[in-house]
Design an enzyme around this catalytic site. Sequence first.
Site, short mmCIF file in Angstrom:
data_model
loop_
_atom_site.label_atom_id
_atom_site.label_comp_id
_atom_site.label_asym_id
_atom_site.label_seq_id
_atom_site.Cartn_x
_atom_site.Cartn_y
_atom_site.Cartn_z
N ALA A 1 0.83 -1.21 0.00
CA ALA A 1 0.00 0.00 0.00
C ALA A 1 0.85 1.25 0.00
O ALA A 1 0.49 2.28 0.56
CB ALA A 1 -0.91 -0.01 1.24
N ARG B 1 -3.33 8.90 -10.18
CA ARG B 1 -4.55 9.16 -10.95
C ARG B 1 -5.77 9.48 -10.09
O ARG B 1 -6.81 9.88 -10.59
CB ARG B 1 -4.85 7.97 -11.87
N LYS C 1 -4.03 6.93 -1.58
CA LYS C 1 -5.13 6.21 -2.23
C LYS C 1 -5.88 5.26 -1.29
O LYS C 1 -7.11 5.22 -1.29
CB LYS C 1 -4.58 5.44 -3.43
N GLU D 1 5.30 -7.67 -18.01
CA GLU D 1 4.56 -6.44 -17.74
C GLU D 1 4.12 -5.81 -19.06
O GLU D 1 4.83 -5.90 -20.07
CB GLU D 1 5.43 -5.46 -16.94
N ASN E 1 -2.11 -11.06 -14.67
CA ASN E 1 -1.67 -11.22 -13.29
C ASN E 1 -2.45 -10.25 -12.41
O ASN E 1 -2.44 -9.05 -12.64
CB ASN E 1 -0.17 -10.88 -13.23
N ARG F 1 -31.53 13.54 16.58
CA ARG F 1 -30.07 13.72 16.78
C ARG F 1 -29.52 12.79 17.86
O ARG F 1 -30.28 12.13 18.57
CB ARG F 1 -29.80 15.19 17.08
N TYR G 1 -38.73 21.93 18.69
CA TYR G 1 -37.37 21.55 19.06
C TYR G 1 -37.38 21.07 20.50
O TYR G 1 -37.77 21.82 21.41
CB TYR G 1 -36.39 22.73 18.92
N ASN H 1 -48.60 15.26 25.11
CA ASN H 1 -48.85 15.86 23.81
C ASN H 1 -48.17 17.22 23.76
O ASN H 1 -48.47 18.09 24.56
CB ASN H 1 -50.36 16.00 23.60
C1 UD1 Z 1 1.24 -4.82 -10.85
C2 UD1 Z 1 1.89 -6.09 -11.41
C3 UD1 Z 1 1.13 -6.51 -12.66
C4 UD1 Z 1 -0.32 -6.72 -12.36
C5 UD1 Z 1 -0.91 -5.49 -11.70
C6 UD1 Z 1 -2.30 -5.78 -11.19
C7 UD1 Z 1 4.23 -5.91 -10.83
C8 UD1 Z 1 5.59 -5.57 -11.32
N1 UD1 Z 1 3.25 -5.79 -11.72
O1 UD1 Z 1 1.42 -3.81 -11.85
O2 UD1 Z 1 1.70 -7.70 -13.18
O3 UD1 Z 1 -1.02 -7.03 -13.55
O4 UD1 Z 1 -0.13 -5.08 -10.55
O5 UD1 Z 1 -2.90 -4.60 -10.76
O6 UD1 Z 1 4.09 -6.29 -9.69
N2 UD1 Z 1 3.36 -0.75 -4.54
C9 UD1 Z 1 4.09 -0.52 -3.39
N3 UD1 Z 1 5.39 -0.13 -3.53
C10 UD1 Z 1 5.98 0.06 -4.73
C11 UD1 Z 1 5.21 -0.17 -5.89
C12 UD1 Z 1 3.90 -0.59 -5.77
O7 UD1 Z 1 3.61 -0.67 -2.29
O8 UD1 Z 1 7.17 0.41 -4.76
C13 UD1 Z 1 1.95 -1.16 -4.41
C14 UD1 Z 1 1.02 -0.11 -4.93
O9 UD1 Z 1 0.56 0.71 -3.88
C15 UD1 Z 1 -0.12 -0.91 -5.52
C16 UD1 Z 1 0.53 -2.24 -5.90
O10 UD1 Z 1 1.76 -2.30 -5.20
O11 UD1 Z 1 -1.11 -1.21 -4.57
C17 UD1 Z 1 0.70 -2.40 -7.37
O12 UD1 Z 1 1.59 -1.42 -7.82
P1 UD1 Z 1 1.46 -0.76 -9.24
O13 UD1 Z 1 2.58 0.16 -9.44
O14 UD1 Z 1 0.10 -0.25 -9.42
O15 UD1 Z 1 1.68 -2.04 -10.15
P2 UD1 Z 1 1.17 -2.24 -11.61
O16 UD1 Z 1 2.07 -1.52 -12.55
O17 UD1 Z 1 -0.26 -1.97 -11.71
#
Ligand code: UD1
Length: 468
Positions: free
Chosen positions: A26, A32, A39, A166, A181, A345, A378, A389
């Site tokens: 996370a 975005r 997020k 990827e 994936n 309330r 109120y 009443n």
């Molecule tokens: C990743 C997968 C991809 C898969 C997709 C599914 C990899 C390299 N790719 O791509 O194969 O189809 O998820 O949604 O794993 N995060 C961290 N630290 C980091 C980078 C990411 O905690 O340094 C967390 C992000 O918060 C996110 C998740 O890992 O929740 C996925 O990261 P993101 O950069 O969105 O990976 P994708 O490029 O979508």
Amino acid sequence: MITLICLLSYKSKFRKIMALSIVILAAGQGTRMRSRLPKVLHRLAGKTLLEHVVETAAQLPDSHIQVVYGHGGNQVPEQLAQLPVKWVEQAEQLGTGHAMMQAMPGIAPEDQVLVLYGDVPLIKVDTLSSLLEQEGLALLTVELEEAEGYGRIVRNAHGGIERIIEHKDASEQERQISEINTGIMACNATQMSAWLQRLGNDNSQGEYYLTDLIEMAVNEGIDVSSASPQTEAEVMGVNDRSQLAMLERVFQQEQVEALMRDGVTVMDPARLDIRGTVSSGQDVVLDINVILEGKVELGEGVQIGANTFVRNCKIGDGVIIKPHCVLEDAEIGRLSTIGPFARIRPETSLAENVHIGNFVEIKKSSVANNSKINHLSYVGDSEVGQDVNIGAGTITCNYDGAYKHKTIIGDNVFIGSDTQLIAPVTVGNGATIGAGSTITSDAPENELSLSRTKQISLKGWKRPVKKK
Ligand code: UD1
Ligand code: CA
């Protein structure tokens, strides 16, 4: 005590064999979302995305949870400090593989590791259980019609998984692959550590890809297996507000289905929102645009009218709430009726068969059985007896500008319309208050109290007329 210690030591031995280490990634930025908020702190059905994932993960037996956070500083661990997880910081976001490296020191070598994502909120515990039953390195994959952006699953001629490519690194041909994936995977901790140590970042994004582990496993002859979720929504990530809204709808629909299975009539399943937990008796009817928030308990036969908001309330059997009401932190006794256009309330408790009518506000008050407050009133910081009443336009003047004061109204009291009760004040049992009174001192039991200036009539008085 001795048994307890034995049990604990037994349990810890047991854990050594069975424990499941869950890591929730996370740390990403979530560009975005265009938000100051990390997020995973955005809410779905009233709860942060991360809480959804943690609650699901916590249902897996014999598990402990680590959350890797990073972007947005300490906001995530600070705001969700109550969660039963260990927080691990990833100061720089160098990829999903790098994120996992941060969590490995907290994982015992004999553990099974499960990787989840803080922005994939609807994953189901059954799906995870079936993934955890797989051999070797287990991947959760899914076939998508629109696979743009995802890592693709590359399989060999025998259908075995070979690697993940990827999207950004994939050839035109590889991009035709529809199996993707989800990112969710499970494997043994010792193997994962070894693979992570060998991970490089030689790819188009210069990141440490967790997905590169698959090829390593294949090269070592380790089984790479896969499982799939029941629905696509389970593995959908939230990357922007449109996806958040879409998953909100999916989740709401699931909750509404569950309510309907429990015997609730929902006038329009698309126009009921539940942001919390609802328990309900049979034959409840919920009209359109009802919002139920927090913990809501609905008794049998409760009816809630259109455009009504209810948060943290216990509503008794047979209660009718008419349209356009707002109720918060209150208890409504059986057979009572509320509204339309009423506001109940916090810290209000209505007993049985209480009638609250239109444009009535009740705050921090109790109202006993069979009492009626039907129009434009109120009532705050009050205790109202039974069979009372309260006439239209009655106001308890509970606030003197500095302090709040109580109004006590006995049983069987009749309060005439347009009365002001200047608190602190007590109206005795059986008392009657004349309409239009300002009551500044206690009104005795069974007597009529009123305060009115004497009415005068001026003979020969003429209304002013505009000069032409
Ligand atoms: C990743 C997968 C991809 C898969 C997709 C599914 C990899 C390299 N790719 O791509 O194969 O189809 O998820 O949604 O794993 N995060 C961290 N630290 C980091 C980078 C990411 O905690 O340094 C967390 C992000 O918060 C996110 C998740 O890992 O929740 C996925 O990261 P993101 O950069 O969105 O990976 P994708 O490029 O979508
Ligand atoms: Ca993503």
